[in-house]
Design a protein around this motif. Structure first.
Motif, PDB file in Angstrom:
ATOM      1  N   THR A 166      -9.685   4.802  -2.748  1.00 54.14           N
ATOM      2  CA  THR A 166      -8.565   5.179  -1.243  1.00 54.14           C
ATOM      3  C   THR A 166      -9.116   4.080  -0.075  1.00 54.14           C
ATOM      4  O   THR A 166     -10.980   4.063  -0.458  1.00 54.14           O
ATOM      5  CB  THR A 166      -9.095   6.596  -1.066  1.00 54.14           C
ATOM      6  N   GLY A 167      -9.057   3.431   0.050  1.00 62.99           N
ATOM      7  CA  GLY A 167      -9.816   2.258   1.229  1.00 62.99           C
ATOM      8  C   GLY A 167      -7.773   1.463   2.028  1.00 62.99           C
ATOM      9  O   GLY A 167      -6.970   1.881   1.753  1.00 62.99           O
ATOM     10  N   VAL A 168      -8.991   0.687   2.954  1.00 62.59           N
ATOM     11  CA  VAL A 168      -7.597  -0.383   3.157  1.00 62.59           C
ATOM     12  C   VAL A 168      -7.857  -1.257   2.853  1.00 62.59           C
ATOM     13  O   VAL A 168      -9.039  -1.999   2.625  1.00 62.59           O
ATOM     14  CB  VAL A 168      -8.017  -0.707   5.211  1.00 62.59           C
ATOM     15  N   TYR A 169      -6.729  -1.950   2.213  1.00 55.15           N
ATOM     16  CA  TYR A 169      -6.927  -3.068   0.984  1.00 55.15           C
ATOM     17  C   TYR A 169      -6.528  -4.503   2.855  1.00 55.15           C
ATOM     18  O   TYR A 169      -5.655  -3.966   2.633  1.00 55.15           O
ATOM     19  CB  TYR A 169      -6.950  -3.089   0.276  1.00 55.15           C
ATOM     20  N   LEU A 219      -3.299   0.400   3.201  1.00 53.07           N
ATOM     21  CA  LEU A 219      -3.455   0.928   3.038  1.00 53.07           C
ATOM     22  C   LEU A 219      -3.229   2.187   1.601  1.00 53.07           C
ATOM     23  O   LEU A 219      -2.410   2.192   1.737  1.00 53.07           O
ATOM     24  CB  LEU A 219      -3.430   2.501   4.147  1.00 53.07           C
ATOM     25  N   VAL A 220      -3.910   2.289   0.670  1.00 54.30           N
ATOM     26  CA  VAL A 220      -4.207   2.690  -0.259  1.00 54.30           C
ATOM     27  C   VAL A 220      -4.743   4.034  -0.164  1.00 54.30           C
ATOM     28  O   VAL A 220      -5.898   4.507   0.209  1.00 54.30           O
ATOM     29  CB  VAL A 220      -4.595   1.914  -1.331  1.00 54.30           C
ATOM     30  N   GLY A 262       0.106  -0.989   0.043  1.00 47.93           N
ATOM     31  CA  GLY A 262       0.353  -0.075   0.344  1.00 47.93           C
ATOM     32  C   GLY A 262       1.252   1.077  -0.160  1.00 47.93           C
ATOM     33  O   GLY A 262       2.182   1.209   0.370  1.00 47.93           O
ATOM     34  N   GLY A 263       0.256   2.296  -0.319  1.00 50.81           N
ATOM     35  CA  GLY A 263       1.002   3.733  -0.190  1.00 50.81           C
ATOM     36  C   GLY A 263       0.045   4.750  -1.205  1.00 50.81           C
ATOM     37  O   GLY A 263      -1.412   5.266  -0.593  1.00 50.81           O
ATOM     38  N   SER A 264       0.910   5.775  -1.221  1.00 47.33           N
ATOM     39  CA  SER A 264       0.035   7.425  -1.227  1.00 47.33           C
ATOM     40  C   SER A 264       0.371   7.210  -3.129  1.00 47.33           C
ATOM     41  O   SER A 264       1.402   7.634  -3.162  1.00 47.33           O
ATOM     42  CB  SER A 264       0.391   8.231  -0.017  1.00 47.33           C
TER      43      SER A 264
END
Length: 118
Positions: free
Chosen positions: A89-92, A113-114, A8-10
């Motif tokens: 955007t969300g938690v995967y 988190l993405v 995950g990341g931004s």
């Protein structure tokens, strides 16, 4: 079964991310793995799954942007997410499941988190 998700990341809209998941512990040969997500204000939802027979299924909102794959020999799964949108955007969460005597057993990772900015 323990699941460890990563990747995950931004990112900005239109960019890509690859999520990975490693399963360990009491793995059974006949099982499925998938990705779910929880976006703000919504319940957890299925994103993509590799079923017991290797068949793949994607949620409608994926619209061909994501590709899920699984290496059963290594008990790993990954998902390449292209053309990401802010609404992704969300938690995967990584999910592993199997069935025994007619009952389904689900296992979940802690989530990654993405964040997609516009």
């Amino acid at each position: 079964v323990q699941l460890q998700a990563s990747g995950g990341g931004s990112v900005r809209a239109g960019e890509s991310l690859r999520l990975s998941c490693v399963a360990s512990g009491s793995i059974v040969p006949i099982s499925g793995m998938g990705w779910h997500r929880q976006v703000p204000g919504k319940e957890r939802e299925l994103v993509a799954v590799v079923g017991v027979g290797g068949n793949k299924h994607y949620a409608d909102f994926v619209e061909g942007r994501f590709t899920v794959s699984r290496d059963s020999d290594k008990n790993t799964m990954s998902m390449l997410m292209n053309s990401l949108k802010p609404e992704d955007t969300g938690v995967y969460y990584c999910n592993y499941y199997h069935q025994r005597l007619g009952r389904r057993y689900d296992y979940w990772g802690r989530g990654t988190l993405v964040t997609v900015s516009s």
